[in-house]
Design a protein around this motif. Structure first.
Motif, PDB file in Angstrom:
ATOM      1  N   LEU A 106      27.859  28.224  42.472  1.00 49.69           N
ATOM      2  CA  LEU A 106      28.037  29.626  42.120  1.00 49.69           C
ATOM      3  C   LEU A 106      28.993  30.300  43.097  1.00 49.69           C
ATOM      4  CD1 LEU A 106      24.414  30.806  41.222  1.00 49.69           C
ATOM      5  CD2 LEU A 106      26.284  30.280  39.644  1.00 49.69           C
ATOM      6  N   VAL A 107      29.767  31.235  42.571  1.00 45.21           N
ATOM      7  CA  VAL A 107      30.608  32.120  43.400  1.00 45.21           C
ATOM      8  C   VAL A 107      30.083  33.532  43.174  1.00 45.21           C
ATOM      9  CG1 VAL A 107      32.922  32.970  43.880  1.00 45.21           C
ATOM     10  CG2 VAL A 107      32.601  30.609  43.106  1.00 45.21           C
ATOM     11  N   THR A 108      29.589  34.150  44.233  1.00 43.91           N
ATOM     12  CA  THR A 108      28.987  35.473  44.126  1.00 43.91           C
ATOM     13  C   THR A 108      29.763  36.462  44.994  1.00 43.91           C
ATOM     14  OG1 THR A 108      26.805  34.454  43.837  1.00 43.91           O
ATOM     15  CG2 THR A 108      26.859  36.808  44.383  1.00 43.91           C
ATOM     16  N   ILE A 109      30.184  37.573  44.384  1.00 48.15           N
ATOM     17  CA  ILE A 109      30.869  38.610  45.151  1.00 48.15           C
ATOM     18  C   ILE A 109      29.821  39.409  45.916  1.00 48.15           C
ATOM     19  CG2 ILE A 109      32.342  40.665  45.033  1.00 48.15           C
ATOM     20  CD1 ILE A 109      33.538  39.526  42.467  1.00 48.15           C
ATOM     21  N   GLU A 110      29.946  39.407  47.250  1.00 46.74           N
ATOM     22  CA  GLU A 110      28.946  40.072  48.102  1.00 46.74           C
ATOM     23  C   GLU A 110      29.438  41.395  48.670  1.00 46.74           C
ATOM     24  OE1 GLU A 110      27.491  37.286  51.053  1.00 46.74           O
ATOM     25  OE2 GLU A 110      26.015  36.594  49.578  1.00 46.74           O
ATOM     26  N   HIS A 111      30.745  41.621  48.665  1.00 49.39           N
ATOM     27  CA  HIS A 111      31.277  42.866  49.220  1.00 49.39           C
ATOM     28  C   HIS A 111      32.593  43.199  48.545  1.00 49.39           C
ATOM     29  CE1 HIS A 111      32.778  45.860  52.051  1.00 49.39           C
ATOM     30  NE2 HIS A 111      33.859  45.134  52.229  1.00 49.39           N
ATOM     31  N   ARG A 112      32.720  44.466  48.155  1.00 53.29           N
ATOM     32  CA  ARG A 112      33.985  44.978  47.628  1.00 53.29           C
ATOM     33  C   ARG A 112      34.395  46.211  48.427  1.00 53.29           C
ATOM     34  NH1 ARG A 112      32.106  43.780  41.981  1.00 53.29           N
ATOM     35  NH2 ARG A 112      33.550  42.224  41.106  1.00 53.29           N
ATOM     36  N   PRO A 113      35.584  46.196  49.020  1.00 49.81           N
ATOM     37  CA  PRO A 113      36.070  47.384  49.734  1.00 49.81           C
ATOM     38  C   PRO A 113      36.262  48.563  48.781  1.00 49.81           C
ATOM     39  CG  PRO A 113      37.339  45.439  50.325  1.00 49.81           C
ATOM     40  CD  PRO A 113      36.509  45.065  49.139  1.00 49.81           C
ATOM     41  N   THR A 114      36.414  49.744  49.332  1.00 48.20           N
ATOM     42  CA  THR A 114      36.558  50.953  48.518  1.00 48.20           C
ATOM     43  C   THR A 114      38.013  51.349  48.277  1.00 48.20           C
ATOM     44  OG1 THR A 114      36.395  52.333  50.509  1.00 48.20           O
ATOM     45  CG2 THR A 114      34.348  51.862  49.324  1.00 48.20           C
ATOM     46  N   HIS A 115      38.980  50.616  48.898  1.00 49.88           N
ATOM     47  CA  HIS A 115      40.389  51.037  48.792  1.00 49.88           C
ATOM     48  C   HIS A 115      41.005  50.759  47.429  1.00 49.88           C
ATOM     49  CE1 HIS A 115      41.324  46.797  49.251  1.00 49.88           C
ATOM     50  NE2 HIS A 115      40.814  46.763  50.461  1.00 49.88           N
ATOM     51  N   GLU A 116      40.413  49.872  46.637  1.00 48.84           N
ATOM     52  CA  GLU A 116      40.847  49.563  45.270  1.00 48.84           C
ATOM     53  C   GLU A 116      42.205  48.861  45.194  1.00 48.84           C
ATOM     54  OE1 GLU A 116      40.632  53.241  43.102  1.00 48.84           O
ATOM     55  OE2 GLU A 116      38.447  53.102  42.886  1.00 48.84           O
ATOM     56  N   VAL A 117      42.682  48.294  46.284  1.00 44.62           N
ATOM     57  CA  VAL A 117      43.963  47.574  46.275  1.00 44.62           C
ATOM     58  C   VAL A 117      43.689  46.097  46.011  1.00 44.62           C
ATOM     59  CG1 VAL A 117      46.057  47.017  47.562  1.00 44.62           C
ATOM     60  CG2 VAL A 117      44.940  49.228  47.900  1.00 44.62           C
ATOM     61  N   THR A 118      44.244  45.591  44.929  1.00 43.63           N
ATOM     62  CA  THR A 118      43.980  44.231  44.491  1.00 43.63           C
ATOM     63  C   THR A 118      45.078  43.259  44.918  1.00 43.63           C
ATOM     64  OG1 THR A 118      45.162  44.455  42.388  1.00 43.63           O
ATOM     65  CG2 THR A 118      42.852  45.176  42.431  1.00 43.63           C
ATOM     66  N   VAL A 119      44.794  41.996  44.717  1.00 45.46           N
ATOM     67  CA  VAL A 119      45.800  40.953  44.937  1.00 45.46           C
ATOM     68  C   VAL A 119      47.061  41.265  44.135  1.00 45.46           C
ATOM     69  CG1 VAL A 119      46.326  38.535  44.439  1.00 45.46           C
ATOM     70  CG2 VAL A 119      44.163  39.126  45.553  1.00 45.46           C
ATOM     71  N   ALA A 120      46.906  41.600  42.860  1.00 48.52           N
ATOM     72  CA  ALA A 120      48.060  41.894  42.004  1.00 48.52           C
ATOM     73  C   ALA A 120      48.840  43.100  42.509  1.00 48.52           C
ATOM     74  CB  ALA A 120      47.606  42.137  40.569  1.00 48.52           C
ATOM     75  N   ASN A 121      48.139  44.104  43.070  1.00 46.85           N
ATOM     76  CA  ASN A 121      48.822  45.285  43.617  1.00 46.85           C
ATOM     77  C   ASN A 121      49.746  44.932  44.777  1.00 46.85           C
ATOM     78  OD1 ASN A 121      45.837  47.319  43.312  1.00 46.85           O
ATOM     79  ND2 ASN A 121      47.533  47.152  41.883  1.00 46.85           N
ATOM     80  N   TRP A 122      49.413  43.844  45.497  1.00 49.61           N
ATOM     81  CA  TRP A 122      50.115  43.523  46.742  1.00 49.61           C
ATOM     82  C   TRP A 122      51.156  42.416  46.551  1.00 49.61           C
ATOM     83  CZ3 TRP A 122      50.242  47.041  50.155  1.00 49.61           C
ATOM     84  CH2 TRP A 122      50.649  46.777  51.462  1.00 49.61           C
ATOM     85  N   VAL A 123      51.570  42.195  45.320  1.00 51.59           N
ATOM     86  CA  VAL A 123      52.596  41.197  45.012  1.00 51.59           C
ATOM     87  C   VAL A 123      53.908  41.919  44.706  1.00 51.59           C
ATOM     88  CG1 VAL A 123      53.303  39.341  43.450  1.00 51.59           C
ATOM     89  CG2 VAL A 123      50.900  39.575  44.088  1.00 51.59           C
ATOM     90  N   GLY A 124      54.993  41.398  45.259  1.00 54.31           N
ATOM     91  CA  GLY A 124      56.306  41.939  44.920  1.00 54.31           C
ATOM     92  C   GLY A 124      56.555  43.305  45.517  1.00 54.31           C
ATOM     93  N   ARG A 125      56.990  44.245  44.692  1.00 50.25           N
ATOM     94  CA  ARG A 125      57.340  45.589  45.162  1.00 50.25           C
ATOM     95  C   ARG A 125      56.059  46.397  45.367  1.00 50.25           C
ATOM     96  NH1 ARG A 125      61.884  49.514  42.367  1.00 50.25           N
ATOM     97  NH2 ARG A 125      61.941  51.076  44.028  1.00 50.25           N
ATOM     98  N   ARG A 126      55.714  46.624  46.630  1.00 53.79           N
ATOM     99  CA  ARG A 126      54.432  47.228  46.954  1.00 53.79           C
ATOM    100  C   ARG A 126      54.521  48.750  47.019  1.00 53.79           C
ATOM    101  NH1 ARG A 126      55.186  42.541  50.754  1.00 53.79           N
ATOM    102  NH2 ARG A 126      53.924  40.886  49.854  1.00 53.79           N
ATOM    103  N   ASN A 127      53.395  49.372  46.722  1.00 53.41           N
ATOM    104  CA  ASN A 127      53.305  50.822  46.649  1.00 53.41           C
ATOM    105  C   ASN A 127      52.869  51.390  47.999  1.00 53.41           C
ATOM    106  OD1 ASN A 127      52.368  53.467  46.148  1.00 53.41           O
ATOM    107  ND2 ASN A 127      51.974  52.960  44.001  1.00 53.41           N
ATOM    108  N   PRO A 128      53.626  52.358  48.559  1.00 56.91           N
ATOM    109  CA  PRO A 128      53.213  52.954  49.838  1.00 56.91           C
ATOM    110  C   PRO A 128      51.823  53.579  49.788  1.00 56.91           C
ATOM    111  CG  PRO A 128      55.489  53.512  49.364  1.00 56.91           C
ATOM    112  CD  PRO A 128      54.948  52.859  48.134  1.00 56.91           C
ATOM    113  N   GLU A 129      51.431  54.085  48.615  1.00 58.14           N
ATOM    114  CA  GLU A 129      50.094  54.659  48.492  1.00 58.14           C
ATOM    115  C   GLU A 129      49.023  53.592  48.679  1.00 58.14           C
ATOM    116  OE1 GLU A 129      46.897  56.980  48.246  1.00 58.14           O
ATOM    117  OE2 GLU A 129      48.975  57.644  48.474  1.00 58.14           O
ATOM    118  N   HIS A 130      49.266  52.400  48.142  1.00 60.57           N
ATOM    119  CA  HIS A 130      48.348  51.285  48.355  1.00 60.57           C
ATOM    120  C   HIS A 130      48.288  50.929  49.837  1.00 60.57           C
ATOM    121  CE1 HIS A 130      49.039  49.907  43.935  1.00 60.57           C
ATOM    122  NE2 HIS A 130      48.065  50.797  44.024  1.00 60.57           N
TER     123      HIS A 130
END
Length: 213
Positions: free
Chosen positions: A162-186
């Motif tokens: 099993l793979v269980t997610i135990e913690h999620r940060p509150t910033h809402e920035v995902t792997v996909a958000n951080w690929v290529g041209r990144r957003n300064p807000e992120h």
């Protein structure tokens, strides 16, 4: 536990053969292993990285890729995408690697705890592996690049765990958000989150915020 908080390891993959790469050797040829595999702070027992400048190290100890994203590529390319083809150590099912949050923590089986550190930045060895010129650029543009993981708690893993997610940060920035041209807000959200960011991620985030100000 909410929907999407739990999946499983579809396959655990280690290097099958060291091959010539784009000007250097590559360990991208990974294939499913049987039985339980020990997980250390630098990765799976029986695995290796050839170019330690760009691969490996604590923040890239493991590379995870989802069967759901592999199925998307299989349809797009009209070919089979077996576990390990993209060089991943962990092929997951039911866990969204593309939209995992940076800093998200997963428990693998009973013992191992890992943390999502950053997206993969594919190189031309992936294109050679696939036999498609410049495929690594298409792979990156898709944002379905998978996630590099740090190992917080060692142990062993096997297909079916099993793979269980135990913690999620509150910033809402995902792997996909951080690929290529990144957003300064992120970038600002990451820096303000208080999360322990990977050094490469923190440097990039600081640069984006300073450039914007």
């Amino acid at each position: 536990m909410g929907k999407g908080d739990q999946g499983r390891l579809y396959a655990v993959n280690v290097v099958h053969e060291i091959r010539p790469g784009a000007g250097r050797q590559t360990a991208i040829d990974k294939r499913p292993a049987t039985g339980r595999i020990e997980v250390g702070t630098l990765g799976l027992s029986g695995d290796t990285q050839c170019d330690r400048r760009y691969h490996g190290g604590p923040d890239k100890a493991l590379y995870a890729y989802a069967t759901e994203d592999a199925a998307w590529w299989a349809k797009r390319l009209d070919r089979d995408i077996p576990p390990g083809l993209f060089g991943e150590n962990l092929t997951t099912e039911g866990i969204d690697c593309t939209h995992a949050l940076l800093g998200e923590r997963w428990r693998l089986g009973a013992d191992v705890v890992v943390e999502v550190r950053m997206p993969r930045s594919p190189c031309d060895n992936l294109s050679l592996r696939m036999g498609i010129p410049a495929f690594h650029k298409e792979f990156s543009a898709s944002r379905r690049v998978g996630a590099y993981l740090a190992v917080l708690t060692t142990g062993s893993v096997a297909a079916g765990d099993l793979v269980t997610i135990e913690h999620r940060p509150t910033h809402e920035v995902t792997v996909a958000n951080w690929v290529g041209r990144r957003n300064p807000e992120h970038a600002r959200r990451l820096l303000d989150s208080g999360e322990d960011l990977a050094p490469d991620v923190r440097r990039t985030a600081l640069r984006l915020v300073r450039k914007r100000s």
